[in-house]
Design a protein around this motif. Structure first.
Motif, short mmCIF file in Angstrom:
data_model
loop_
_atom_site.label_atom_id
_atom_site.label_comp_id
_atom_site.label_asym_id
_atom_site.label_seq_id
_atom_site.Cartn_x
_atom_site.Cartn_y
_atom_site.Cartn_z
N GLY A 216 12.47 -18.33 2.21
CA GLY A 216 11.18 -18.05 2.82
C GLY A 216 10.87 -16.59 3.04
N ILE A 217 11.74 -15.68 2.59
CA ILE A 217 11.56 -14.27 2.89
C ILE A 217 10.29 -13.71 2.23
N MET A 218 9.88 -14.30 1.09
CA MET A 218 8.69 -13.83 0.40
C MET A 218 7.49 -14.75 0.64
N HIS A 219 7.62 -15.65 1.61
CA HIS A 219 6.50 -16.54 1.90
C HIS A 219 5.29 -15.71 2.36
N GLY A 220 4.16 -15.95 1.75
CA GLY A 220 2.95 -15.19 2.10
C GLY A 220 2.69 -14.00 1.21
N LEU A 221 3.60 -13.73 0.24
CA LEU A 221 3.34 -12.63 -0.69
C LEU A 221 2.10 -12.93 -1.51
N LYS A 222 1.14 -12.03 -1.50
CA LYS A 222 -0.11 -12.23 -2.23
C LYS A 222 -0.54 -10.94 -2.92
N ALA A 223 -1.20 -11.11 -4.04
CA ALA A 223 -1.85 -9.98 -4.69
C ALA A 223 -3.21 -9.79 -4.04
N PRO A 224 -3.78 -8.60 -4.12
CA PRO A 224 -5.12 -8.39 -3.55
C PRO A 224 -6.14 -9.35 -4.15
N GLU A 225 -7.16 -9.65 -3.37
CA GLU A 225 -8.22 -10.54 -3.84
C GLU A 225 -8.94 -9.92 -5.05
N PRO A 226 -9.35 -10.76 -6.01
CA PRO A 226 -10.09 -10.23 -7.17
C PRO A 226 -11.41 -9.59 -6.73
N SER A 227 -11.83 -8.63 -7.50
CA SER A 227 -13.09 -7.96 -7.20
C SER A 227 -14.25 -8.94 -7.33
N LEU A 228 -15.24 -8.77 -6.46
CA LEU A 228 -16.41 -9.65 -6.47
C LEU A 228 -17.27 -9.34 -7.68
N ILE A 229 -17.59 -10.38 -8.44
CA ILE A 229 -18.49 -10.25 -9.59
C ILE A 229 -19.66 -11.18 -9.35
N GLU A 230 -20.83 -10.62 -9.13
CA GLU A 230 -22.00 -11.43 -8.83
C GLU A 230 -22.40 -12.31 -9.99
N ASP A 231 -22.28 -11.81 -11.22
CA ASP A 231 -22.67 -12.56 -12.41
C ASP A 231 -21.49 -12.59 -13.34
N ASP A 232 -20.93 -13.77 -13.58
CA ASP A 232 -19.71 -13.85 -14.39
C ASP A 232 -19.99 -13.88 -15.89
N THR A 233 -21.22 -13.67 -16.30
CA THR A 233 -21.53 -13.59 -17.72
C THR A 233 -21.55 -12.14 -18.15
N ASP A 234 -20.97 -11.88 -19.29
CA ASP A 234 -20.91 -10.53 -19.83
C ASP A 234 -21.90 -10.44 -20.99
N PRO A 235 -23.01 -9.72 -20.81
CA PRO A 235 -24.02 -9.66 -21.88
C PRO A 235 -23.48 -9.06 -23.16
N GLU A 236 -22.38 -8.28 -23.06
CA GLU A 236 -21.81 -7.68 -24.25
C GLU A 236 -20.82 -8.62 -24.94
N PRO A 241 -14.77 -15.92 -21.61
CA PRO A 241 -14.26 -17.10 -20.92
C PRO A 241 -15.38 -18.09 -20.62
N GLY A 242 -15.10 -19.36 -20.86
CA GLY A 242 -16.08 -20.40 -20.61
C GLY A 242 -16.99 -20.68 -21.80
N LEU A 474 -8.69 -12.39 -29.03
CA LEU A 474 -8.45 -13.59 -28.25
C LEU A 474 -7.15 -13.45 -27.49
N LEU A 475 -7.11 -14.00 -26.28
CA LEU A 475 -5.91 -13.98 -25.48
C LEU A 475 -4.87 -14.92 -26.07
N ALA A 476 -3.60 -14.53 -26.00
CA ALA A 476 -2.53 -15.36 -26.55
C ALA A 476 -2.49 -16.72 -25.86
N ALA A 477 -2.83 -16.73 -24.57
CA ALA A 477 -2.76 -17.98 -23.81
C ALA A 477 -3.77 -18.99 -24.30
N GLU A 478 -4.77 -18.55 -25.04
CA GLU A 478 -5.78 -19.46 -25.54
C GLU A 478 -5.24 -20.29 -26.69
#
Length: 478
Positions: A216-236, A241-242, A474-478
């Motif tokens: 339990g020594i690392m319980h609660g370890l978290k990365a910072p919250e992702p940056s807020l993106i108001e519109d998740d569509t990339d016109p470029e 994704p999606g 393309l991402l390898a995970a895809e």
């Protein structure tokens, strides 16, 4: 060669030191690790010892600070402490020795020394090596490669020599924060996931005594919250994704695969992926023995073994995932089965990556890269699965349970009846699903083939994309 240090030895060392003196050590024959370091700046007592297979040196102070007997006493204490693993002779320890022997004022330390069990525990690098060996033994190669990449990266390399019990959650959180601020937000999240699994394993009974890590020594370890993106569509990048490929694009992939512009083995793998909407690794790992013909004009069955499923549950290990193959999909399999080969794989590797390596099956990344190079194609392997689920439910009238029956490799995980009692392959239900999908894809192929460029032009476009870095990345995970 060691000598017994005496007052005469010290006097000569003092006379030798000074401008022009070449630095050298006089090793004491009576106390292991004790030496006099003679240099242009003077003569000092020195302690040399080994820890973790590496030579260490601690300067004990000027030759006039300690008598010969005192220097030997200090060194003997240090060697005894190292032998019994009671601590490490460092500057803080030396300060206490000076204080105890009346050579300096008592020193108030800001923090107590770590316990010996912490100092002599595995280092981060040692624990990582053990953990990755266990991952390599119990998990798939891709998982081991992913964990290795995250734990062996530049971001964590400064921890390599640190004993694991001395690494704090706050310290790791700071590293994750640095990764996040560098713009690699997803990498920070994924690194946190792997670090948490690493520490949980270190705290298990089998290795806790050697790792020194408490549960339990690392319980609660978290990365910072992702940056807020108001519109998740990339016109470029509308194909990010999606992205849901239209049915015309699925038809184009099959048309290109049949055009002769792509190597036969890769083309067949791409086509089977479009018909069956299975994961890329599942497709390339298909063995010839996994397929069952049902007779002339009836198609066949693909019995996907548990080793090729994403799930590792015990239930999934006992049951294959059977995909019905209507005649149009079975034709691809039959074409590969008709190829004379000694390989057990349906899509054997075309060439070894390194000379002397055994040929297995084509790499899953081959499908990802090829889709990224094909002209007029924007889908990734994962997007093809998304097209089946989306169009299947919105256009073909399939239910969510229908699409899940094809896409989900472990449908019995939450179904006691399916896991223990209804022990059939479920194809009485999935035949209509696959027939509806294959008919929809087949309806697009003729039109796609009519609009298709020549095989020569497609080959040239693929070659240019591969050599010049063109095409969608393309991402390898895809």
């Amino acid at each position: 060669m060691p000598v017994t240090i005496t007052a005469t030895t010290i006097a000569k060392a003092k006379s030798d030191s000074g401008p022009g003196c070449r630095r050298h050590d006089i090793v004491d024959a009576r106390s292991r690790g004790l030496s006099l370091r003679v240099s242009a700046t003077g003569v000092q007592w020195s302690l040399r010892y080994q820890m973790g297979g590496k030579d260490k040196r601690l300067a004990l102070g000027d030759v006039d600070l300690w008598t010969i007997a005192e220097a030997r006493s200090i060194v003997d204490r240090a060697q005894l402490m190292l032998r019994d693993k009671m601590g490490v002779p460092d500057e803080a320890w030396l300060d206490r020795m000076r204080s105890a022997m009346g050579k300096a004022e008592a020193v108030t330390l800001a923090a107590p020394d770590p316990a010996p069990r912490q100092v002599f525990a595995w280092t981060f690098a040692e624990g990582r090596e053990k953990f990755l060996a266990e991952v390599h033994r119990t998990r798939r190669h891709d998982t081991w490669k992913d964990y290795s990449w995250k734990l062996c990266g530049e971001d964590l390399k400064d921890l390599d020599g640190t004993p694991l019990p001395l690494i704090t959650r706050q310290q790791l959180a700071g590293i994750l924060g640095d990764i996040h601020r560098s713009g690699r937000e997803t990498h920070a999240q994924n690194t946190q996931r792997v670090l948490s699994r690493f520490w949980n394993w270190l705290a298990e009974d089998g290795q806790a005594a050697k790792s020194g890590v408490q549960p339990g020594i690392m319980h609660g370890l978290k990365a910072p919250e992702p940056s807020l993106i108001e519109d998740d569509t990339d016109p470029e990048d509308p194909f990010g994704p999606g992205y849901v490929p239209p049915m015309t694009e699925i038809g184009r992939i099959v048309a290109i695969a049949r055009s002769g512009a792509v190597h036969d083995t890769v083309a067949a793998a791409l086509e089977l992926m479009c018909w069956t909407v299975q994961r890329r690794r599942t497709v390339v790992e298909a063995r010839r023995q996994d397929f069952e013909a049902l007779g002339e004009g009836q198609g066949g069955l693909w019995h996907i073994p548990p080793r090729s499923m994403k799930s590792r549950s015990k239930k999934a290990k006992r049951r294959p995932h059977t995909i019905p193959l209507p005649p149009v999909a079975w034709a691809v399999v039959q074409r590969m089965l008709d190829v004379e080969t000694d390989s057990a794989w349906l899509f054997p590797q075309i060439r070894a990556r390194r000379q002397g390596e055994e040929l297995t099956h084509i790499n899953p990344s081959t499908l990802t890269h090829m889709l990224g190079w094909l002209p007029g194609v924007h889908a990734s392997p994962h997007d093809v699965r998304r097209a089946f689920a989306t169009h299947g439910e919105t256009t073909l009238g399939l239910l969510r349970t229908d699409t899940a029956a094809i896409l989900d490799h472990n449908p019995d995980a939450r179904d006691v009846t399916g896991a223990h009692y209804a022990l059939h392959n479920g194809t009485h239900r999935t035949w209509p699903i696959m027939q509806a999908w294959c008919s929809a894809v087949e309806a697009e192929i003729a039109g796609a083939a009519a609009r298709l460029e020549s095989a020569v032009a497609i080959k040239a476009a693929v070659t240019a994309a591969r050599k010049n870095g063109g095409g969608r990345v393309l991402l390898a995970a895809e």
